[in-house]
Design an enzyme around this catalytic site. Sequence first.
Site, PDB file in Angstrom:
ATOM      1  N   LYS A  52      47.004  59.446  39.591  1.00  0.00           N
ATOM      2  CA  LYS A  52      45.862  58.641  40.037  1.00  0.00           C
ATOM      3  C   LYS A  52      44.579  59.441  40.145  1.00  0.00           C
ATOM      4  CE  LYS A  52      44.220  54.847  42.172  1.00  0.00           C
ATOM      5  NZ  LYS A  52      43.924  53.912  41.092  1.00  0.00           N
ATOM      6  N   TRP A  93      52.475  66.616  39.654  1.00  0.00           N
ATOM      7  CA  TRP A  93      52.055  66.230  38.309  1.00  0.00           C
ATOM      8  C   TRP A  93      51.880  67.549  37.574  1.00  0.00           C
ATOM      9  CZ3 TRP A  93      47.726  66.840  35.087  1.00  0.00           C
ATOM     10  CH2 TRP A  93      47.616  65.930  34.028  1.00  0.00           C
ATOM     11  N   ARG A 114      50.053  60.027  43.138  1.00  0.00           N
ATOM     12  CA  ARG A 114      49.269  61.172  42.680  1.00  0.00           C
ATOM     13  C   ARG A 114      50.008  62.018  41.653  1.00  0.00           C
ATOM     14  NH1 ARG A 114      44.946  62.337  45.761  1.00  0.00           N
ATOM     15  NH2 ARG A 114      44.962  64.459  44.979  1.00  0.00           N
ATOM     16  N   GLU A 145      37.942  48.093  28.626  1.00  0.00           N
ATOM     17  CA  GLU A 145      38.760  48.191  29.836  1.00  0.00           C
ATOM     18  C   GLU A 145      40.118  47.493  29.628  1.00  0.00           C
ATOM     19  OE1 GLU A 145      38.923  49.887  32.321  1.00  0.00           O
ATOM     20  OE2 GLU A 145      40.050  48.798  33.825  1.00  0.00           O
ATOM     21  N   CYS A 173      48.734  66.304  42.150  1.00  0.00           N
ATOM     22  CA  CYS A 173      49.882  66.399  43.061  1.00  0.00           C
ATOM     23  C   CYS A 173      49.548  65.821  44.439  1.00  0.00           C
ATOM     24  CB  CYS A 173      50.283  67.855  43.224  1.00  0.00           C
ATOM     25  SG  CYS A 173      50.490  68.680  41.653  1.00  0.00           S
ATOM     26  N   HIS A 181      32.871  46.778  10.082  1.00  0.00           N
ATOM     27  CA  HIS A 181      32.578  48.143   9.644  1.00  0.00           C
ATOM     28  C   HIS A 181      33.826  49.012   9.613  1.00  0.00           C
ATOM     29  CE1 HIS A 181      28.342  47.277   9.593  1.00  0.00           C
ATOM     30  NE2 HIS A 181      28.427  46.775  10.819  1.00  0.00           N
ATOM     31  N   LYS A 226      43.716  49.461  29.964  1.00  0.00           N
ATOM     32  CA  LYS A 226      44.780  49.004  30.871  1.00  0.00           C
ATOM     33  C   LYS A 226      46.090  48.835  30.099  1.00  0.00           C
ATOM     34  CE  LYS A 226      43.592  49.595  34.151  1.00  0.00           C
ATOM     35  NZ  LYS A 226      42.278  49.932  34.564  1.00  0.00           N
ATOM     36  N   ASN A 273      48.106  71.985  44.813  1.00  0.00           N
ATOM     37  CA  ASN A 273      47.562  71.008  43.864  1.00  0.00           C
ATOM     38  C   ASN A 273      46.396  71.688  43.178  1.00  0.00           C
ATOM     39  OD1 ASN A 273      46.655  68.665  42.570  1.00  0.00           O
ATOM     40  ND2 ASN A 273      45.332  68.137  44.288  1.00  0.00           N
ATOM     41  N   GLY A 274      46.308  71.589  41.846  1.00  0.00           N
ATOM     42  CA  GLY A 274      45.185  72.197  41.136  1.00  0.00           C
ATOM     43  C   GLY A 274      45.668  73.181  40.090  1.00  0.00           C
ATOM     44  N   GLU A 329      47.660  52.272  29.073  1.00  0.00           N
ATOM     45  CA  GLU A 329      48.267  53.078  30.143  1.00  0.00           C
ATOM     46  C   GLU A 329      49.499  52.421  30.760  1.00  0.00           C
ATOM     47  OE1 GLU A 329      45.691  53.989  33.481  1.00  0.00           O
ATOM     48  OE2 GLU A 329      44.597  52.129  33.213  1.00  0.00           O
TER      49      GLU A 329
HETATM   50  C1  F6R Z   1      42.536  53.833  34.662  1.00  0.00           C
HETATM   51  C2  F6R Z   1      42.159  54.754  35.710  1.00  0.00           C
HETATM   52  C3  F6R Z   1      41.449  55.993  35.327  1.00  0.00           C
HETATM   53  C4  F6R Z   1      40.357  56.318  36.366  1.00  0.00           C
HETATM   54  C5  F6R Z   1      39.697  57.662  36.045  1.00  0.00           C
HETATM   55  C6  F6R Z   1      38.596  57.999  37.022  1.00  0.00           C
HETATM   56  O1  F6R Z   1      43.185  52.705  35.165  1.00  0.00           O
HETATM   57  O2  F6R Z   1      42.441  54.532  36.849  1.00  0.00           O
HETATM   58  O3  F6R Z   1      40.917  55.903  34.043  1.00  0.00           O
HETATM   59  O4  F6R Z   1      39.414  55.304  36.349  1.00  0.00           O
HETATM   60  O5  F6R Z   1      40.673  58.672  36.071  1.00  0.00           O
HETATM   61  O6  F6R Z   1      39.078  58.066  38.327  1.00  0.00           O
HETATM   62  P1  F6R Z   1      38.093  58.020  39.571  1.00  0.00           P
HETATM   63  O7  F6R Z   1      37.477  56.674  39.594  1.00  0.00           O
HETATM   64  O8  F6R Z   1      38.960  58.303  40.750  1.00  0.00           O
HETATM   65  O9  F6R Z   1      37.068  59.098  39.341  1.00  0.00           O
END
Ligand code: F6R
Length: 606
Positions: free
Chosen positions: A601, A76, A27, A481, A2, A504, A485, A102-103, A488
């Site tokens: 995020k 969130w 967030r 990666e 949040c 395999h 991407k 938040n939490g 998500e």
């Molecule tokens: C994907 C993404 C997440 C973060 C992960 C760790 O695009 O952004 O997978 O990489 O949640 O976040 P941080 O780096 O803030 O610990």
Amino acid sequence: MCGIVGYTGKSSALTPVLEGLRRLEYRGYDSAGIAIPVGIGQPLWVEKRAGKLGNLEQTLDGTSPQSHSGIGHTRWATHGGPTDRNAHPHLDNEGKLALIHNGIIENYVELRSELEAKGHHFVSETDTESVVHLLSDARKAHDGDLAAAMRDVCARLRGSFTLLAIHSDDPDRIVGARRNSPLVVGVGDGENFLASDVAAFITHTKRALELGQDEVVDITPTSIVITNLAGDVLPPHEYEISWDASAAERGGFSHFMLKEIYEQPKAIADTLIGRINGFDAHLTSGIDLAHIKKIVIIAAGTAFHAGLVGKYAIEQWSGLAVEVELASEYRYREPIVDRTTLIIPISQSGETMDTLMAMRYAKSHGAQIFSVCNTNGSTIPRESDAVLYTIAGPEIAVASTKAFITQLIAMYLIGLHLGQFTGVITAEFVAQMHDELAELPDKVEQVLETVEPLRTLTRQFKDSSSMLFLGRHVGFPTALEGALKLKELAYMHAEGFAGGELKHGPIALIDIGTPVVAVMPNVDTLLAEKMASNVQEVKARGAVVIAISNGEVPAANHVIRIPSTHDLLTPVLAVVPLQVIAYEMAVARGNDVDQPRNLAKSVTVE
Ligand code: F6R
């Protein structure tokens, strides 16, 4: 998770609170709300709505109250679905005390039964509502002293939280607290701010105060008092925010993600400043390297992929064994860790709960902590023995791009530094690699200048049900990666595989027309030859192959050319087209690029 904002000062609070929420919407964005005092002792004016901040903003008009303080929240959801009722702020039964959170409060069920037994009436399914009722009772017990009440309440809570509260009896005052969840103070002139992230107030002030674990902050327009839970007043730790306000704006780009993709050359250059060509001697100061026998990188999501690339570079250059662990798994398997272990947590936000908890576990077993982080003053660097800050600037889009690329740079810097320390590589080699690193900003720029055809190509696959990514060596984490991407952002099934693993099992996924992205950066290598065989294998089964390479790949249907660089550095160049594919696919499928569904995020819950 949040986003939280509090404002008290000379302006009408609605403007800075909404502006802060807008900047924090990355967030969490499944509901939003705001509480404003409209008269001493009167019920607070509260407006809250499920959905994005825009829904809340639509309900506000010229008749919304003008007041000089207020708190706002963008959510969130954890406990209780994203409805109007569960949106924050939550109120006490008199409607005079509002709280945002938040939490996660782990003991909320027991608190709720205790409070209901005392006659408190609950209206939501959230864990937060228990806290506002508890705070209301504590405030009465402390003769209206909200900060003292907050200290008592925090002592009773289990879990993680940032809390902000405001009461209409004392409308200029906002009280906040934090445990395992971010909260920063913005110091203004005749006005002060509280927020989850400095982005919320960066246009108003560049002066910020850090808050430590289990600290309570009490702000008015002209005062800031920080205490621990025992009530002792603590000295403030002020720092200057180096980010430019424009860094938190879209600046003409259609999405933050696109802007951040294009900011990558600068992010790399900034992260290298003062750390190459003879300036890296102090990189690990604060760490006793002489006793290190093993390195463990812990991270989540995209940062984990940077760690996987780091393993190849650090092991090869330093000769030290490197393990890479998913932070969420690490501490639950009782890992072998002691003071001969160097833990490298990688985190953009510096607040990811899984990473923080894994790091604390290792620290409690004697390990030294050398973190890689993009956010000054956040919890992970604060609890580390040393930090290498990536200089990506604020990353607003939920999907990480420029932070990832700078995490890769951090891995190379650490590998080269440790390699010199262990004596596995020569000073000449380090100088050569530093030169290679210094060329990366220009090379990423070149990739960005040539990705346009990839955008058209990507749209051809917009209705595909799945996309696969293949790579070997450092191309494998790059493929992982690329797949993350795409998942998500495009909400499309995607997986990354090591080229050699195809046979395999995963090759059974290939069907006529399945798009496959092959990461095979340097054509003249043994690995590229092996990848070329993999390309033949999938093509023979009907796949359409897009190769990412520095040369011709005759077997591929399409080739996206990238410049040449040292093998270990290739993920920096190869990941850029993968980011573009994910971005373009999300746009083509009509998805919200910057705020993909179900995500947030900064993941401050376990
Ligand atoms: C994907 C993404 C997440 C973060 C992960 C760790 O695009 O952004 O997978 O990489 O949640 O976040 P941080 O780096 O803030 O610990």
